[in-house]
Design an enzyme around this catalytic site. Structure first.
Site, PDB file in Angstrom:
ATOM      1  CD  GLN A 125     -15.006 -69.917  41.749  1.00 32.38           C
ATOM      2  OE1 GLN A 125     -15.680 -70.158  42.720  1.00 32.38           O
ATOM      3  NE2 GLN A 125     -15.505 -69.893  40.539  1.00 32.38           N
ATOM      4  N   GLY A 126     -10.008 -69.025  41.430  1.00 30.57           N
ATOM      5  CA  GLY A 126      -9.075 -69.482  40.389  1.00 30.57           C
ATOM      6  C   GLY A 126      -9.208 -70.964  40.126  1.00 30.57           C
ATOM      7  CD  GLU A 243     -19.701 -70.291  41.422  1.00 35.74           C
ATOM      8  OE1 GLU A 243     -18.936 -71.269  41.482  1.00 35.74           O
ATOM      9  OE2 GLU A 243     -19.461 -69.274  40.760  1.00 35.74           O
ATOM     10  CG  ASN A 372     -27.593 -73.610  32.877  1.00 36.55           C
ATOM     11  OD1 ASN A 372     -26.830 -73.418  33.831  1.00 36.55           O
ATOM     12  ND2 ASN A 372     -28.660 -72.863  32.660  1.00 36.55           N
ATOM     13  CD  GLU A 373     -24.765 -76.249  27.642  1.00 35.01           C
ATOM     14  OE1 GLU A 373     -24.185 -75.777  28.647  1.00 35.01           O
ATOM     15  OE2 GLU A 373     -25.153 -75.545  26.692  1.00 35.01           O
TER      16      GLU A 373
HETATM   17  C1  FAD Z   1     -19.321 -64.365  33.871  1.00 33.99           C
HETATM   18  C2  FAD Z   1     -18.376 -65.494  34.121  1.00 33.99           C
HETATM   19  C3  FAD Z   1     -17.659 -65.496  35.299  1.00 33.99           C
HETATM   20  C4  FAD Z   1     -16.745 -66.519  35.544  1.00 33.99           C
HETATM   21  N1  FAD Z   1     -16.006 -66.438  36.691  1.00 33.99           N
HETATM   22  C5  FAD Z   1     -15.088 -67.389  36.936  1.00 33.99           C
HETATM   23  C6  FAD Z   1     -14.259 -67.283  38.101  1.00 33.99           C
HETATM   24  O1  FAD Z   1     -14.362 -66.343  38.882  1.00 33.99           O
HETATM   25  N2  FAD Z   1     -13.339 -68.249  38.315  1.00 33.99           N
HETATM   26  C7  FAD Z   1     -13.190 -69.306  37.472  1.00 33.99           C
HETATM   27  O2  FAD Z   1     -12.357 -70.152  37.761  1.00 33.99           O
HETATM   28  N3  FAD Z   1     -13.945 -69.434  36.348  1.00 33.99           N
HETATM   29  C8  FAD Z   1     -14.884 -68.491  36.064  1.00 33.99           C
HETATM   30  N4  FAD Z   1     -15.649 -68.568  34.922  1.00 33.99           N
HETATM   31  C9  FAD Z   1     -15.394 -69.655  33.966  1.00 33.99           C
HETATM   32  C10 FAD Z   1     -16.498 -70.689  33.937  1.00 33.99           C
HETATM   33  O3  FAD Z   1     -16.511 -71.437  35.115  1.00 33.99           O
HETATM   34  C11 FAD Z   1     -16.257 -71.555  32.685  1.00 33.99           C
HETATM   35  O4  FAD Z   1     -16.447 -70.720  31.557  1.00 33.99           O
HETATM   36  C12 FAD Z   1     -17.214 -72.716  32.618  1.00 33.99           C
HETATM   37  O5  FAD Z   1     -16.922 -73.638  33.633  1.00 33.99           O
HETATM   38  C13 FAD Z   1     -17.150 -73.440  31.255  1.00 33.99           C
HETATM   39  O6  FAD Z   1     -15.848 -73.786  30.946  1.00 33.99           O
HETATM   40  P1  FAD Z   1     -15.198 -73.381  29.526  1.00 33.99           P
HETATM   41  O7  FAD Z   1     -15.420 -71.916  29.323  1.00 33.99           O
HETATM   42  O8  FAD Z   1     -13.810 -73.918  29.516  1.00 33.99           O
HETATM   43  O9  FAD Z   1     -16.089 -74.120  28.424  1.00 33.99           O
HETATM   44  P2  FAD Z   1     -16.024 -75.648  28.005  1.00 33.99           P
HETATM   45  O10 FAD Z   1     -15.860 -76.489  29.206  1.00 33.99           O
HETATM   46  O11 FAD Z   1     -14.997 -75.771  26.925  1.00 33.99           O
HETATM   47  O12 FAD Z   1     -17.467 -75.868  27.423  1.00 33.99           O
HETATM   48  C14 FAD Z   1     -17.846 -75.469  26.093  1.00 33.99           C
HETATM   49  C15 FAD Z   1     -19.264 -76.008  25.831  1.00 33.99           C
HETATM   50  O13 FAD Z   1     -19.260 -77.443  25.884  1.00 33.99           O
HETATM   51  C16 FAD Z   1     -20.236 -77.923  26.825  1.00 33.99           C
HETATM   52  N5  FAD Z   1     -19.749 -79.112  27.510  1.00 33.99           N
HETATM   53  C17 FAD Z   1     -18.526 -79.307  28.036  1.00 33.99           C
HETATM   54  N6  FAD Z   1     -18.473 -80.525  28.629  1.00 33.99           N
HETATM   55  C18 FAD Z   1     -19.700 -81.105  28.480  1.00 33.99           C
HETATM   56  C19 FAD Z   1     -20.279 -82.334  28.882  1.00 33.99           C
HETATM   57  N7  FAD Z   1     -19.575 -83.241  29.584  1.00 33.99           N
HETATM   58  N8  FAD Z   1     -21.568 -82.573  28.546  1.00 33.99           N
HETATM   59  C20 FAD Z   1     -22.314 -81.654  27.843  1.00 33.99           C
HETATM   60  N9  FAD Z   1     -21.804 -80.455  27.445  1.00 33.99           N
HETATM   61  C21 FAD Z   1     -20.524 -80.180  27.763  1.00 33.99           C
HETATM   62  C22 FAD Z   1     -20.381 -76.779  27.810  1.00 33.99           C
HETATM   63  O14 FAD Z   1     -21.607 -76.851  28.505  1.00 33.99           O
HETATM   64  C23 FAD Z   1     -20.290 -75.558  26.899  1.00 33.99           C
HETATM   65  O15 FAD Z   1     -21.523 -75.277  26.303  1.00 33.99           O
HETATM   66  C24 FAD Z   1     -16.567 -67.574  34.626  1.00 33.99           C
HETATM   67  C25 FAD Z   1     -17.313 -67.572  33.428  1.00 33.99           C
HETATM   68  C26 FAD Z   1     -18.191 -66.544  33.174  1.00 33.99           C
HETATM   69  C27 FAD Z   1     -18.954 -66.568  31.875  1.00 33.99           C
END
Ligand code: FAD
Length: 389
Positions: A125-126, A243, A372-373
């Protein structure tokens, strides 16, 4: 809702149980985050498919069994009870598959679904990009139309199974003047095309569970577009619902962990080791919550079978299963005490099981599938009707 199974459902359970008993590998397969384990899991998927059990709820013409969602729940209960291997192609079969059934053309359904069911093609998933995780509408990777091809440029990250997968589905900006969730298109990209560089990223346990994918002038036929041009957001929201909601996290998975936790509690108590009363209550609570999640899922399935839909409630579901999974693993580690930190190959690790491994993965539950946030924001705004700020 009638919580008793019909004679047909009991027969279905018996058939699934018999097949699984005869076919589930005796020894656990190596992790699918290694090349060897990935191929071993692919072979298991092929075996499941040959037995007609790869995609229980899919239509027969696409490699499924045409079963309804209740039968799928029954199958999952048997699958976890039998200790069968994790599904290496879960991004495909549980997320993209249902999306293709909803948005794909007849040609796309015929082209992609059977190879997905057999795991001849394993999907990554990209969606996430370095600056577009929670804020997925900030996606910058672009797809520019050139004749009958899109020319794709950009970077995706955190693609689970991406290190070894065959295909990637993702959203790309097709309208350069667009902002946010408008102007994105859902495209299916083979990972062996010229211009694709896949760089594995190690996860906490040191295995390459993820990959970042660099796309440099990658030419993808326009027929790989899923859904309408510039309307990829709508398609992706359907995938995200699958999902967070029902399909990816079957209750059997958590019931199985809860059963193992109760067994661990009993063994620990029988060994004479004193156990804090608070920990005993936590174990009981985890078991009850796994049952509650199961009943809730049965209720959702009844609603769907009666023609209903799931919307923002999938966010409630996602928070519940991810927090429950973490609590169960934390409770197990507390019961194991210092031994919890032993790796399976350590001399004194007998009886410790795979709780540490499970815990490391459970830590990621509140992050993936949308943090979850962010799910709490969705619940606040769309279910409780609270203002955005
Ligand atoms: C095990 C695992 C598998 C994954 N697999 C995939 C995959 O197959 N394909 C893919 O595309 N991605 C994948 N991901 C990525 C995942 O979808 C992202 O890590 C996730 O969406 C969070 O984005 P980020 O890491 O950029 O964190 P950020 O978006 O930078 O968030 C950092 C922190 O800020 C909080 N935050 C951000 N915005 C808000 C808001 N508006 N209100 C309150 N809090 C906020 C977040 O909740 C988090 O605690 C995977 C992640 C993990 C851990």
């Amino acid at each position: 809702m009638d919580l008793n199974y019909t004679a047909e459902q009991d027969a279905f359970r018996k058939e699934a149980r018999a097949w699984l008993e005869a076919n589930v590998p005796r020894e656990p397969l190596p992790s699918f985050d290694t090349r060897e384990g990935f191929e071993a899991h692919r072979a298991w998927e092929k075996q499941l498919n040959a037995g007609g059990w790869a995609m229980v709820p899919w239509p027969v013409e696409y490699g499924g069994r045409g079963a309804n969602l209740l039968e799928w729940l029954i199958f999952e209960e048997e699958y976890y009870r039998a200790g069968a291997p994790g599904r290496v192609n879960q991004n495909g079969i549980f997320l993209l598959g249902p999306t293709i059934m909803e948005y794909g053309t007849p040609e796309q359904k015929a082209r992609f679904l059977p190879k997905m069911a057999s795991s001849e093609e394993v999907w990554a998933q990209g969606w996430s990009e370095p600056n577009a995780g929670s804020d997925m509408a900030a996606i910058q990777a672009s797809a520019v139309l050139d004749g009958d091809h899109y020319v794709i440029n950009g970077q995706k990250t955190w693609a689970s199974r991406g290190a070894y997968a065959d295909w990637l589905f993702g959203m790309f900006r097709t309208d350069p003047d667009s902002e946010r969730h408008r102007g994105l298109t859902f495209v299916l990209v083979p990972l062996d095309l010229p211009g694709v560089t896949v760089r594995p990223i190690e996860q906490l346990d040191g295995e390459a569970g993820f990959a970042e994918v660099f796309l440099n002038d990658v030419r993808v036929p326009v027929e790989n577009q899923l859904g309408e041009v510039n309307r990829g957001w709508d398609v992706a929201m359907a995938t995200a619902g699958f999902e967070r909601g029902l399909m990816l996290r079957s209750p059997a998975r958590f019931q199985n962990t809860a059963r193992k936790l109760v067994a661990l509690y009993r063994e620990t108590a029988a060994s004479g080791q004193p156990i804090d009363a608070g920990l005993r209550d936590t174990v009981a609570r985890c078991w009850v919550d796994a049952e509650a999640y199961t009943l809730n899922t049965y209720q959702t399935v009844s609603h769907l079978l009666a023609g209903g839909k799931i919307g923002s409630e999938s966010s409630l579901n996602k928070i519940f299963w991810s927090e429950l999974d973490l609590r169960m693993h934390e409770a197990a580690l507390s019961l194991l005490g210092a031994r919890a930190e032993l790796l399976p190959q350590a001399p004194a690790a007998e009886g410790v099981g795979d709780w540490l491994d499970g815990y490391l993965f459970a830590l990621s539950g509140p992050i993936y599938a949308g943090t979850n946030e962010v799910q709490r924001n969705i619940i606040a705004e769309r279910i409780l009707g609270l203002p955005r700020k």
